[in-house]
Motif scaffolding. Structure first.
Motif, short mmCIF file in Angstrom:
data_model
loop_
_atom_site.label_atom_id
_atom_site.label_comp_id
_atom_site.label_asym_id
_atom_site.label_seq_id
_atom_site.Cartn_x
_atom_site.Cartn_y
_atom_site.Cartn_z
N GLN A 46 10.62 -1.33 -2.46
CA GLN A 46 9.43 -1.33 -3.32
C GLN A 46 8.22 -0.76 -2.58
OE1 GLN A 46 8.97 -5.42 -4.54
NE2 GLN A 46 11.01 -5.51 -5.46
N VAL A 47 8.11 -1.05 -1.30
CA VAL A 47 6.99 -0.54 -0.50
C VAL A 47 7.09 0.98 -0.39
CG1 VAL A 47 6.03 -0.46 1.83
CG2 VAL A 47 6.59 -2.66 0.79
N ILE A 48 8.29 1.50 -0.14
CA ILE A 48 8.47 2.96 -0.01
C ILE A 48 8.10 3.66 -1.31
CG2 ILE A 48 10.16 4.78 0.35
CD1 ILE A 48 9.39 3.25 2.88
N VAL A 49 8.55 3.11 -2.44
CA VAL A 49 8.22 3.69 -3.75
C VAL A 49 6.71 3.67 -3.96
CG1 VAL A 49 8.43 3.36 -6.24
CG2 VAL A 49 10.45 3.17 -4.78
N ASN A 50 6.08 2.56 -3.64
CA ASN A 50 4.62 2.43 -3.82
C ASN A 50 3.87 3.40 -2.92
OD1 ASN A 50 1.94 1.36 -4.18
ND2 ASN A 50 2.90 -0.53 -4.88
N GLY B 183 0.26 5.95 -1.98
CA GLY B 183 -0.21 5.98 -0.61
C GLY B 183 -0.53 4.57 -0.11
N PRO B 184 -1.02 4.46 1.14
CA PRO B 184 -1.33 3.13 1.72
C PRO B 184 -2.64 2.57 1.19
CG PRO B 184 -1.79 4.86 3.30
CD PRO B 184 -1.20 5.55 2.11
N ASN B 185 -2.64 2.15 -0.07
CA ASN B 185 -3.88 1.64 -0.67
C ASN B 185 -4.15 0.20 -0.25
OD1 ASN B 185 -2.75 -0.23 -2.95
ND2 ASN B 185 -1.54 1.65 -3.07
N PRO B 186 -5.43 -0.23 -0.27
CA PRO B 186 -5.80 -1.60 0.18
C PRO B 186 -5.13 -2.71 -0.61
CG PRO B 186 -7.74 -0.19 0.00
CD PRO B 186 -6.61 0.57 -0.59
N ASP B 187 -4.91 -2.50 -1.91
CA ASP B 187 -4.26 -3.55 -2.72
C ASP B 187 -2.84 -3.80 -2.24
OD1 ASP B 187 -6.53 -3.82 -4.25
OD2 ASP B 187 -5.88 -2.39 -5.78
N LEU B 188 -2.13 -2.72 -1.92
CA LEU B 188 -0.76 -2.87 -1.41
C LEU B 188 -0.77 -3.62 -0.09
CD1 LEU B 188 2.30 -2.19 -1.33
CD2 LEU B 188 1.67 -0.02 -0.24
N GLY C 50 6.41 -8.73 4.99
CA GLY C 50 5.29 -7.93 4.51
C GLY C 50 4.24 -7.74 5.58
N ARG C 51 3.98 -8.78 6.37
CA ARG C 51 2.99 -8.65 7.45
C ARG C 51 3.43 -7.62 8.49
NH1 ARG C 51 2.56 -14.56 9.55
NH2 ARG C 51 1.61 -13.47 11.32
N ILE C 52 4.73 -7.58 8.77
CA ILE C 52 5.23 -6.59 9.73
C ILE C 52 5.11 -5.19 9.15
CG2 ILE C 52 7.31 -5.78 10.91
CD1 ILE C 52 8.15 -8.69 11.22
N LEU C 53 5.48 -5.03 7.88
CA LEU C 53 5.41 -3.71 7.25
C LEU C 53 3.97 -3.20 7.18
CD1 LEU C 53 8.03 -4.13 4.37
CD2 LEU C 53 8.35 -3.11 6.63
N VAL C 54 3.03 -4.10 6.96
CA VAL C 54 1.61 -3.72 6.90
C VAL C 54 1.18 -3.10 8.24
CG1 VAL C 54 -0.73 -4.67 6.86
CG2 VAL C 54 0.88 -5.27 5.07
N ALA C 55 1.64 -3.69 9.34
CA ALA C 55 1.28 -3.15 10.66
C ALA C 55 1.77 -1.72 10.81
CB ALA C 55 1.87 -4.04 11.76
N ILE D 237 0.52 4.65 9.88
CA ILE D 237 1.45 5.62 9.29
C ILE D 237 1.15 7.05 9.73
CG2 ILE D 237 0.26 6.27 7.14
CD1 ILE D 237 2.88 5.44 5.69
N GLY D 238 -0.09 7.31 10.13
CA GLY D 238 -0.44 8.66 10.55
C GLY D 238 -0.31 8.90 12.03
N THR D 239 0.14 7.90 12.78
CA THR D 239 0.25 8.02 14.23
C THR D 239 1.65 8.46 14.63
OG1 THR D 239 0.85 5.69 14.47
CG2 THR D 239 -1.49 6.22 14.52
N SER D 240 1.88 8.55 15.92
CA SER D 240 3.20 8.94 16.41
C SER D 240 4.22 7.83 16.17
CB SER D 240 3.13 9.25 17.92
OG SER D 240 2.83 8.06 18.64
N ARG D 241 5.49 8.21 16.27
CA ARG D 241 6.57 7.24 16.09
C ARG D 241 6.45 6.09 17.09
NH1 ARG D 241 12.11 7.34 14.27
NH2 ARG D 241 11.74 9.44 13.46
N GLU D 242 6.13 6.40 18.34
CA GLU D 242 6.05 5.37 19.38
C GLU D 242 4.93 4.38 19.10
OE1 GLU D 242 6.31 8.61 19.95
OE2 GLU D 242 8.44 8.57 20.57
N LEU D 243 3.77 4.89 18.70
CA LEU D 243 2.64 4.01 18.42
C LEU D 243 2.92 3.13 17.20
CD1 LEU D 243 -0.15 3.30 19.44
CD2 LEU D 243 -1.11 5.01 17.89
#
Length: 201
Positions: free
Chosen positions: A46-50, A55-60, A71-76, A81-87
């Motif tokens: 559901q997160v990927i579809v959203n 995009g990464p909107n504040p409501d999501l 959900g807390r982990i996915l939010v981090a 999302i715009g940084t490198s894979r390592e970060l």
């Protein structure tokens, strides 16, 4: 019940307090560690579809962070999302450590009760033995004091084991459940990183 407590003497009271605490922790963890509350079904999909649609909107982000530990982990990860894979992975690992700490809340106390309860019972046994030997005299023993000492020793030993055995069983059970949740959340976090970075290429 009151007669049993009187027969067991004062050493039974710490065991009663420990048993109440253990029951409270067991019931609280059984409610908190339910799978739908920790890892809701199809949350990552559901997160990927959203994300693809809005995009990464504040409501999501707010809904995810307030909804579940996963959900807390996915939010981090989404916030990076715009940084490198390592970060992005580092931010997910940091959030995962915080979530793991929350999931393990009170389990150390439950494990401590499981370890200490037999020692509390042993203390009661020693107190009972002291009363038994104290009731003996050169002219003979007091049968009532002897019987009371025996009851103190045996009741406390039994009650200590009655508290310790279920506490240890539930401690191990919840530890195993938390470990399984953490492994699954780690897998979903890695999947999020892979999906995000594969779509950026």
């Amino acid at each position: 019940m009151l007669a049993l407590i009187e027969a067991a003497g004062w050493p039974i009271w710490p065991l009663i307090i420990a048993s109440v605490m253990a029951l409270a922790i067991i019931f609280e963890r059984s409610y908190t560690l339910r799978r739908p509350l920790v890892i809701p079904a199809n949350l990552l999909d559901q997160v990927i579809v959203n994300l693809r649609q809005h995009g990464p909107n504040p409501d999501l982000l707010r809904a995810l962070s307030e909804g579940s530990p996963l959900g807390r982990i996915l939010v981090a990860g989404i916030r990076n999302i715009g940084t490198s894979r390592e970060l992005m992975k580092e931010s997910l690992e940091e959030a995962g450590r915080a979530v793991a700490h929350d999931l393990e809340r009170y389990l150390m106390a439950l494990g401590t009760i499981a370890s200490v309860a037999p020692l509390m019972g042993l203390l009661g046994t020693v107190v009972g033995m002291v009363e038994i030997f104290g009731s003996q005299s050169p002219t003979g023993g007091n049968p009532a004091a002897l019987a009371h000492g025996i009851s103190v020793a045996l009741y406390n030993t039994a009650f200590g084991l009655i508290v310790a055995i279920p506490s240890m069983i539930f401690y191990r059970f919840y530890r195993g459940r938390v470990d399984a949740y953490l492994v699954e959340m780690e897998q979903q976090a890695v999947r999020l990183v892979d999906i995000v970075h594969s779509e950026r290429k």
